[in-house]
Design an enzyme around this catalytic site. Sequence first.
Site, short mmCIF file in Angstrom:
data_model
loop_
_atom_site.label_atom_id
_atom_site.label_comp_id
_atom_site.label_asym_id
_atom_site.label_seq_id
_atom_site.Cartn_x
_atom_site.Cartn_y
_atom_site.Cartn_z
N ASN A 154 -120.04 -46.18 -9.35
CA ASN A 154 -118.99 -47.02 -8.78
C ASN A 154 -119.55 -47.58 -7.47
O ASN A 154 -120.03 -46.82 -6.64
CB ASN A 154 -117.75 -46.13 -8.51
CG ASN A 154 -116.73 -46.81 -7.61
OD1 ASN A 154 -116.01 -46.14 -6.89
ND2 ASN A 154 -116.65 -48.12 -7.64
N GLY A 155 -119.51 -48.90 -7.33
CA GLY A 155 -120.03 -49.52 -6.11
C GLY A 155 -120.80 -50.78 -6.45
O GLY A 155 -120.68 -51.31 -7.56
N CYS A 178 -114.11 -48.65 -9.55
CA CYS A 178 -114.23 -48.11 -10.90
C CYS A 178 -113.82 -46.65 -10.75
O CYS A 178 -113.76 -46.14 -9.63
CB CYS A 178 -115.67 -48.12 -11.40
SG CYS A 178 -116.35 -49.77 -11.65
N LYS A 229 -96.36 -59.23 -11.47
CA LYS A 229 -97.66 -59.32 -10.81
C LYS A 229 -98.41 -60.58 -11.26
O LYS A 229 -99.04 -61.25 -10.46
CB LYS A 229 -98.48 -58.05 -11.09
CG LYS A 229 -99.79 -57.97 -10.33
CD LYS A 229 -99.57 -57.78 -8.84
CE LYS A 229 -100.85 -57.78 -8.03
NZ LYS A 229 -100.62 -58.10 -6.61
N HIS A 289 -86.53 -79.47 15.47
CA HIS A 289 -86.13 -80.61 14.64
C HIS A 289 -85.13 -80.19 13.56
O HIS A 289 -85.05 -80.83 12.51
CB HIS A 289 -87.36 -81.27 14.00
CG HIS A 289 -88.29 -81.83 15.03
ND1 HIS A 289 -88.02 -82.97 15.75
CD2 HIS A 289 -89.48 -81.37 15.49
CE1 HIS A 289 -89.01 -83.21 16.60
NE2 HIS A 289 -89.91 -82.24 16.46
N LYS A 345 -93.67 -62.56 2.36
CA LYS A 345 -93.70 -61.10 2.13
C LYS A 345 -92.34 -60.47 2.42
O LYS A 345 -91.88 -59.61 1.69
CB LYS A 345 -94.75 -60.42 3.04
CG LYS A 345 -96.17 -60.54 2.63
CD LYS A 345 -96.59 -59.70 1.45
CE LYS A 345 -96.72 -60.58 0.23
NZ LYS A 345 -98.02 -61.20 0.06
N ARG A 351 -107.88 -47.68 -11.19
CA ARG A 351 -109.07 -48.20 -10.52
C ARG A 351 -109.81 -49.25 -11.36
O ARG A 351 -110.81 -49.82 -10.92
CB ARG A 351 -110.04 -47.05 -10.21
CG ARG A 351 -109.46 -46.01 -9.28
CD ARG A 351 -110.45 -44.90 -9.01
NE ARG A 351 -111.62 -45.39 -8.28
CZ ARG A 351 -111.69 -45.49 -6.96
NH1 ARG A 351 -110.68 -45.12 -6.21
NH2 ARG A 351 -112.79 -45.93 -6.37
N GLU A 382 -96.83 -67.02 5.11
CA GLU A 382 -97.14 -65.81 4.33
C GLU A 382 -96.27 -64.63 4.80
O GLU A 382 -95.76 -63.86 3.99
CB GLU A 382 -98.64 -65.50 4.44
CG GLU A 382 -99.10 -64.20 3.86
CD GLU A 382 -98.83 -64.03 2.36
OE1 GLU A 382 -98.43 -64.99 1.69
OE2 GLU A 382 -98.98 -62.89 1.88
N TRP A 412 -114.09 -51.41 -13.51
CA TRP A 412 -113.55 -52.65 -12.93
C TRP A 412 -114.76 -53.53 -12.76
O TRP A 412 -115.61 -53.30 -11.89
CB TRP A 412 -112.89 -52.33 -11.58
CG TRP A 412 -112.46 -53.53 -10.81
CD1 TRP A 412 -113.12 -54.10 -9.76
CD2 TRP A 412 -111.27 -54.29 -11.00
NE1 TRP A 412 -112.41 -55.17 -9.30
CE2 TRP A 412 -111.27 -55.32 -10.03
CE3 TRP A 412 -110.21 -54.21 -11.89
CZ2 TRP A 412 -110.25 -56.25 -9.94
CZ3 TRP A 412 -109.19 -55.14 -11.79
CH2 TRP A 412 -109.21 -56.14 -10.83
N GLU A 469 -89.89 -61.38 -0.35
CA GLU A 469 -90.28 -60.82 -1.64
C GLU A 469 -89.95 -59.33 -1.78
O GLU A 469 -89.45 -58.91 -2.82
CB GLU A 469 -91.79 -61.05 -1.81
CG GLU A 469 -92.38 -60.60 -3.10
CD GLU A 469 -93.88 -60.86 -3.16
OE1 GLU A 469 -94.52 -60.99 -2.10
OE2 GLU A 469 -94.40 -60.93 -4.28
O1 M6R Z 1 -102.44 -64.02 -9.28
P1 M6R Z 1 -102.20 -65.19 -8.38
O2 M6R Z 1 -102.91 -65.10 -7.08
O3 M6R Z 1 -102.46 -66.50 -9.05
O4 M6R Z 1 -100.64 -65.12 -8.06
C1 M6R Z 1 -100.02 -66.13 -7.33
C2 M6R Z 1 -98.65 -65.72 -6.88
O5 M6R Z 1 -97.83 -65.45 -7.99
C3 M6R Z 1 -98.69 -64.48 -5.99
O6 M6R Z 1 -99.52 -64.68 -4.88
C4 M6R Z 1 -97.29 -64.12 -5.48
O7 M6R Z 1 -96.84 -65.10 -4.60
C5 M6R Z 1 -97.34 -62.74 -4.82
N1 M6R Z 1 -96.45 -61.86 -5.49
C6 M6R Z 1 -97.01 -62.77 -3.37
O8 M6R Z 1 -97.07 -61.52 -2.79
#
Ligand code: M6R
Length: 594
Positions: free
Chosen positions: A97-98, A2, A589, A491, A472, A27, A468, A71, A475
């Site tokens: 905040n906390g 927050c 996002k 394979h 990253k 925040r 993962e 938050w 992306e």
């Molecule tokens: O908000 P969510 O966790 O549901 O989002 C899922 C994906 O869109 C999200 O994890 C996406 O793959 C990220 N941008 C990866 O870094």
Amino acid sequence: MCGIVGYTGTKDVREVILKGLKRLEYRGYDSAGIAVRTDEGIYIQKKKGRIDDLSREEVPKRSAGIGHTRWATHGKPSDENAHPFLDCSNELSIVHNGIIDNFNAIKDELVEKGHEFSSETDSEVIVHLLEENYEGDLLTALKKTIRRIQGSYAVVAVQKDSDELVVARNQSPLVIGVGSQEHFVASDVPALLDHTKDVKYLQDGDIARLSKEKVEIWDEKEDLVERETKNIKWDVEDAEKSGYEHFMLKEIYEQPQAIHESILGRLTSFEDIDLSKYDFQEVQFIACGTSAHAGYVGRYIFEKLAEIPCTVEVSSEYRYTSPSDSTPFTILFSQSGETLDTIAAAREAKRRGCNTLAVTNVMDSSITREVDEVVYTQAGPEIGVAATKTFTTQVIIIYLLAIELGLRKGVLNKNKAERYKDELRRLPRKVERILDDKDKIEAMTERLAKARDVFFVGRNINYPVALEGALKLKEIAYVHAAGYPAGEMKHGPFALLTKDTPVIALAIKDHTFEKMLGNIGEIAARDSPVMVIGDEDKEVKKLSDYAYFIPETLPIFSPLLVNVVLQLIAYFTAYRLGQDIDKPRNLAKSVTVE
Ligand code: M6R
């Protein structure tokens, strides 16, 4: 997370506080509010929504006040749960905040004594405790109050009869702004920079009193101390990122704190939901992207710690699977809680008769209305499009749940469970050690930035971490990458291995280690540069072109540490390539379309 701001001085209190809060909106922005002292009592304005939603009505001009942007953690976003809070006599007010771990017990006690609460928050106990302890001196009352509360806090309190502010900090940030005939306090420096660049960072256990003329600080032993005044060189935008060049890097560095916040209060018992109400014979995890990878890691954790069979589905594919005869308990992971594919999967799981739990980072997000139960990760807002600290905290929730279920099922005895919990407690420090090695990790990325394709390989619980790591890199660096189970490379993908195709191999000393060594040897024999992330080992050093060894941990916890290294690898590769790290092209996002 927050944001809090306090001011004492001769300027327009409301303007100073609102402007400061705007700088802290990163925040959290579930609700906002201010409290200003007046001779009649404390004047309060607070409301669900953003700072700009607060009414512009005239505030009596007075010389001290506090403000908050929220938050939500305990209690949904609402007008009632918005800060600041008042005591019963309208003479004292606080922002916090906390997380106060023992607020339930304190609240029961205070209600018994006749205090009236107006919110569902943990924070409100602080102002009623202050009232209870107040005998004419707010500082003494605050000292007594913080002796009673357990958890994390940055608190600022104001009272009707004085221009002084009193503040306390433990595990939540608080910084004092030093001015001439005025002083400020805030969660972070951006809130101060319009007025001063001279700041004093408070330390855990510090309590301070601010008046327009002076600042006094006492440490945890209650000794009067001097905290150095530092001159901030950043501009406001740099400061919102705490000096980090990108939100993603800042969020990577926030992981020790995020782990700490997520385990806080959940290690003694996992009280977020009444687990005895549900059948955990079988569990399914559903999510998208990075959250799905948390689910894949979770499958290994649940199977090992609780011996519960698990399946994992990507949300957008779930509807095409046939309903099984049984109705597995369904856990949906979504950082944002707004991903439409995952919301649709939650509806479908309900339609199939499953009990559903959402693990999300955003209080009151859409998914919370679709499920039977909700558990919140405590990562704080994540701004960078690339999910980092929210993956880590999702996996933390999985450990906590699996340990609790393992104990209930008798798969784990108390000693074993304690051993796992002790290791959870040690993880923040281990992540910090990796972050301290950022230069070493950065050095590996020279080669990756020149590559067209990169493979990530792992086995067992680190196979999803390879997925993962590849996600990253794709992306944010726009380098094509694929995650593979190490044993699958021969394979097909072996056909792509050349001296220009780096392979990042995740090698942890579990029961798959010998096989992994074999795979690394096979890859090296194809002349591909091999970079190993894993446990320290002589053979690995010999076989690889580059090796980074993570701090020692139990193999089951290795995904979290390995993944932090992969986050840094993706970040520094993208940085070398000059990409728009926080806002990669074509992505958002929250993905609110199917
Ligand atoms: O908000 P969510 O966790 O549901 O989002 C899922 C994906 O869109 C999200 O994890 C996406 O793959 C990220 N941008 C990866 O870094």
